[in-house]
Design an enzyme around this catalytic site. Structure first.
Site, mmCIF file in Angstrom:
data_model
loop_
_atom_site.group_PDB
_atom_site.id
_atom_site.type_symbol
_atom_site.label_atom_id
_atom_site.label_comp_id
_atom_site.label_asym_id
_atom_site.label_seq_id
_atom_site.Cartn_x
_atom_site.Cartn_y
_atom_site.Cartn_z
ATOM 1 N N ARG A 119 0.853 -1.207 0.000
ATOM 2 C CA ARG A 119 0.000 0.000 0.000
ATOM 3 C C ARG A 119 0.881 1.247 0.000
ATOM 4 O O ARG A 119 0.911 2.013 0.951
ATOM 5 C CB ARG A 119 -0.934 -0.068 1.182
ATOM 6 C CG ARG A 119 -1.803 -1.297 1.056
ATOM 7 C CD ARG A 119 -2.927 -1.296 1.982
ATOM 8 N NE ARG A 119 -4.167 -1.312 1.233
ATOM 9 C CZ ARG A 119 -5.340 -1.456 1.791
ATOM 10 N NH1 ARG A 119 -5.449 -1.548 3.084
ATOM 11 N NH2 ARG A 119 -6.426 -1.473 1.049
ATOM 12 N N GLN A 124 -1.056 2.735 -5.762
ATOM 13 C CA GLN A 124 -2.468 3.035 -5.464
ATOM 14 C C GLN A 124 -3.409 2.660 -6.612
ATOM 15 O O GLN A 124 -4.498 2.161 -6.377
ATOM 16 C CB GLN A 124 -2.629 4.515 -5.127
ATOM 17 C CG GLN A 124 -2.777 4.716 -3.640
ATOM 18 C CD GLN A 124 -2.762 6.171 -3.226
ATOM 19 O OE1 GLN A 124 -2.639 7.065 -4.062
ATOM 20 N NE2 GLN A 124 -2.870 6.402 -1.957
ATOM 21 N N ASP A 127 -4.544 -1.034 -6.598
ATOM 22 C CA ASP A 127 -5.008 -1.548 -5.312
ATOM 23 C C ASP A 127 -6.444 -2.099 -5.400
ATOM 24 O O ASP A 127 -7.418 -1.388 -5.187
ATOM 25 C CB ASP A 127 -4.909 -0.409 -4.289
ATOM 26 C CG ASP A 127 -5.214 -0.845 -2.876
ATOM 27 O OD1 ASP A 127 -5.630 -2.003 -2.693
ATOM 28 O OD2 ASP A 127 -5.040 -0.031 -1.973
ATOM 29 N N SER A 130 -8.646 -1.805 -2.204
ATOM 30 C CA SER A 130 -9.355 -0.530 -1.997
ATOM 31 C C SER A 130 -10.531 -0.384 -2.954
ATOM 32 O O SER A 130 -11.618 0.019 -2.535
ATOM 33 C CB SER A 130 -8.404 0.656 -2.180
ATOM 34 O OG SER A 130 -7.485 0.672 -1.137
ATOM 35 N N TYR A 225 -2.259 -0.584 8.013
ATOM 36 C CA TYR A 225 -3.120 -1.610 8.581
ATOM 37 C C TYR A 225 -3.224 -1.434 10.090
ATOM 38 O O TYR A 225 -2.355 -0.821 10.717
ATOM 39 C CB TYR A 225 -2.569 -3.003 8.268
ATOM 40 C CG TYR A 225 -2.706 -3.343 6.809
ATOM 41 C CD1 TYR A 225 -3.942 -3.712 6.280
ATOM 42 C CD2 TYR A 225 -1.624 -3.264 5.951
ATOM 43 C CE1 TYR A 225 -4.075 -4.007 4.947
ATOM 44 C CE2 TYR A 225 -1.758 -3.553 4.603
ATOM 45 C CZ TYR A 225 -2.980 -3.928 4.107
ATOM 46 O OH TYR A 225 -3.115 -4.212 2.782
HETATM 47 P P1 NAD Z 1 -8.661 -3.190 6.548
HETATM 48 O O1 NAD Z 1 -9.640 -3.721 5.578
HETATM 49 O O2 NAD Z 1 -7.448 -3.997 6.865
HETATM 50 O O3 NAD Z 1 -9.448 -2.901 7.940
HETATM 51 C C1 NAD Z 1 -10.611 -2.096 7.954
HETATM 52 C C2 NAD Z 1 -10.560 -1.151 9.119
HETATM 53 O O4 NAD Z 1 -10.775 -1.857 10.347
HETATM 54 C C3 NAD Z 1 -9.241 -0.407 9.273
HETATM 55 O O5 NAD Z 1 -9.471 0.983 9.232
HETATM 56 C C4 NAD Z 1 -8.732 -0.860 10.636
HETATM 57 O O6 NAD Z 1 -8.021 0.152 11.328
HETATM 58 C C5 NAD Z 1 -10.027 -1.207 11.345
HETATM 59 N N1 NAD Z 1 -9.873 -2.050 12.534
HETATM 60 C C6 NAD Z 1 -9.082 -3.138 12.702
HETATM 61 N N2 NAD Z 1 -9.238 -3.651 13.958
HETATM 62 C C7 NAD Z 1 -10.185 -2.897 14.572
HETATM 63 C C8 NAD Z 1 -10.805 -2.944 15.845
HETATM 64 N N3 NAD Z 1 -10.465 -3.857 16.764
HETATM 65 N N4 NAD Z 1 -11.736 -2.022 16.124
HETATM 66 C C9 NAD Z 1 -12.066 -1.090 15.218
HETATM 67 N N5 NAD Z 1 -11.536 -0.988 13.982
HETATM 68 C C10 NAD Z 1 -10.596 -1.880 13.675
HETATM 69 O O7 NAD Z 1 -8.143 -1.753 6.151
HETATM 70 P P2 NAD Z 1 -8.336 -0.921 4.800
HETATM 71 O O8 NAD Z 1 -9.688 -0.352 4.783
HETATM 72 O O9 NAD Z 1 -7.965 -1.764 3.655
HETATM 73 O O10 NAD Z 1 -7.259 0.256 4.929
HETATM 74 C C11 NAD Z 1 -6.818 0.756 6.148
HETATM 75 C C12 NAD Z 1 -6.047 2.057 5.926
HETATM 76 O O11 NAD Z 1 -5.034 1.954 4.924
HETATM 77 C C13 NAD Z 1 -6.908 3.226 5.511
HETATM 78 O O12 NAD Z 1 -6.511 4.355 6.226
HETATM 79 C C14 NAD Z 1 -6.582 3.450 4.095
HETATM 80 O O13 NAD Z 1 -6.765 4.795 3.704
HETATM 81 C C15 NAD Z 1 -5.133 3.074 4.050
HETATM 82 N N6 NAD Z 1 -4.785 2.711 2.690
HETATM 83 C C16 NAD Z 1 -3.694 3.284 2.108
HETATM 84 C C17 NAD Z 1 -3.386 2.967 0.788
HETATM 85 C C18 NAD Z 1 -2.210 3.582 0.115
HETATM 86 O O14 NAD Z 1 -1.546 4.430 0.651
HETATM 87 N N7 NAD Z 1 -1.903 3.144 -1.097
HETATM 88 C C19 NAD Z 1 -4.166 2.074 0.076
HETATM 89 C C20 NAD Z 1 -5.248 1.506 0.702
HETATM 90 C C21 NAD Z 1 -5.550 1.827 2.010
#
Ligand code: NAD
Length: 366
Positions: A119, A124, A127, A130, A225
């Site tokens: 990530r 991006q 991805d 996402s 993550y």
């Molecule tokens: P994910 O699918 O792994 O998890 C979903 C959400 O659940 C996350 O926000 C995580 O913090 C939350 N979570 C985990 N355990 C938890 C708990 N016990 N209680 C409450 N919430 C909990 O994550 P995702 O949606 O794929 O992405 C997470 C982050 O990564 C986001 O901020 C996203 O913007 C970022 N991201 C960055 C890039 C990049 O820079 N290229 C790409 C994709 C995502």
């Protein structure tokens, strides 16, 4: 490079849409597509042919493709048909299903798992996690609205007033934030929480309330993550969730932990106290679910609460999901496919992270 497209047996999406067929041919490749591969996503055979693809049977596609791309990993018997040194691209989730790659290592295949792409900013546009999570977040709210025996928006009518539905989103990552935005658009009152500190501002910027639970572990080094929390934090979190869950009409859960089972956020005791008719959509169901009573790929009703376990909600928006998946795939294969020839440099960070089998050898370490 001869690139194959197959009909996904267990999914409505297709990995490569006709628009991409045309681009890949312009870039020096040949495309062979299984008849009917895009039908359930509303891309018909004629549009594949017009884009320049050759249509054929599944066996022919598998036997003659030097590169094959699918959304759901191929079936075990499919691998046997592939050419000895084919390149396979799919989402294997090796953290959870490493056995998927067993067949691949019996040949000299090179296998990339799109969900393992790092990530980083550079990746991006590749991805798939996402792009599919965003669709899932949207569809989770629409599905909840469909099952909720109530309106989402507040209404003032000559026949009386209707209060807005209360929606609680657990996990405010990509899927969660899209769920927050969609639930807001439908006029409900939305709250969300996440263990990542960065999520607070994002939730608030969408006009929803952030439910704060203090004392979460620092996750800065986890590459975007979440990290597993302490027992003390988990207990505090459960108490806070209990307070909010009993007031909610809809709960959308999206919390995932990379490489580990999803955290349990809603216990059966909480469900027992929830309002009759309320709805839980558990997007984390494929890795165990965030609700103790979730059954993956099933809809169950417990104490009057409808619980839907579905991590593949993007497949219910197959047309746009395929379009976005295709775009991600194109950006990914461009990193190694030059003028119809594969030049795989495993020093490249994106290829190195996503390659799980190289030249028949398992290179992924759990
Ligand atoms: P994910 O699918 O792994 O998890 C979903 C959400 O659940 C996350 O926000 C995580 O913090 C939350 N979570 C985990 N355990 C938890 C708990 N016990 N209680 C409450 N919430 C909990 O994550 P995702 O949606 O794929 O992405 C997470 C982050 O990564 C986001 O901020 C996203 O913007 C970022 N991201 C960055 C890039 C990049 O820079 N290229 C790409 C994709 C995502």
């Amino acid at each position: 490079m001869k690139i194959g497209i197959i009909n996904e047996k267990k999914d409505n999406r297709v990995a490569i849409v006709p628009d991409l067929v045309k681009k890949l041919i312009d870039e020096g490749n040949e495309i062979i597509a299984e008849k009917g591969c895009g039908a359930s996503a509303l891309y018909d055979d004629q549009s594949y042919q017009e884009a320049g693809a050759k249509l054929s049977s599944r066996n022919d596609v598998l036997q003659s493709s030097a590169l094959i791309c699918s959304i759901i990993p191929l079936e075990k018997e499919d691998y046997k048909l592939l050419p000895e040194d084919a390149i396979v691209i799919s989402s294997f989730q090796p953290y959870h299903n490493l056995d998927q790659t067993e067949v691949a290592v019996t040949k000299k295949l090179t296998v990339f798992s799109m969900d393992m792409i790092p990530r980083i900013t550079l990746a991006q546009a590749m991805d798939v996690l996402s792009s599919m999570a965003s669709i899932a977040g949207y569809k989770a709210v629409i599905t909840a609205a469909n099952h909720l025996p109530k309106y989402f928006p507040m209404l003032t009518t000559a026949a009386g007033s209707i209060p807005p539905a209360k929606v609680l989103v657990m996990g405010a990552g990509v899927a969660g934030l899209q769920a927050v935005a969609t639930a807001k658009r439908l006029g409900s009152v939305v709250q969300a929480f996440d263990t990542r500190a960065a999520a607070k501002e994002e939730v608030q910027s969408l006009g929803a309330k952030f439910v704060e639970v203090e004392g979460a572990k620092d996750d800065k080094a986890a590459g975007g993550y979440a990290v597993e929390q302490t027992e003390e934090y988990k207990q505090k979190q459960r108490d806070k969730i209990f307070e909010e869950a009993v007031k909610a009409d809809v709960i959308i859960t999206t919390a995932q932990l990379r490489g580990k089972p999803a955290p349990t956020l809603i216990t059966k005791e909480m469900v027992a106290q929830m309002k009759n008719g309320s709805v839980i959509i558990d997007i984390a169901s494929s890795t165990g679910g965030n609700c103790e009573l979730t059954e993956d790929q099933k809809t169950v009703v417990k104490n009057g609460v409808t619980i839907i376990g579905n991590s593949e909600l993007a497949a219910d928006v197959p047309n746009h999901a395929s379009q976005l998946f295709s775009k991600n795939v194109h950006n990914f294969i461009k990193t190694f496919l030059k003028e119809g020839k594969a030049e795989i440099d495993l020093e490249n960070e994106i290829l190195k992270s996503s390659c799980i089998v190289s030249d028949g050898k398992l290179v992924y370490e759990k």
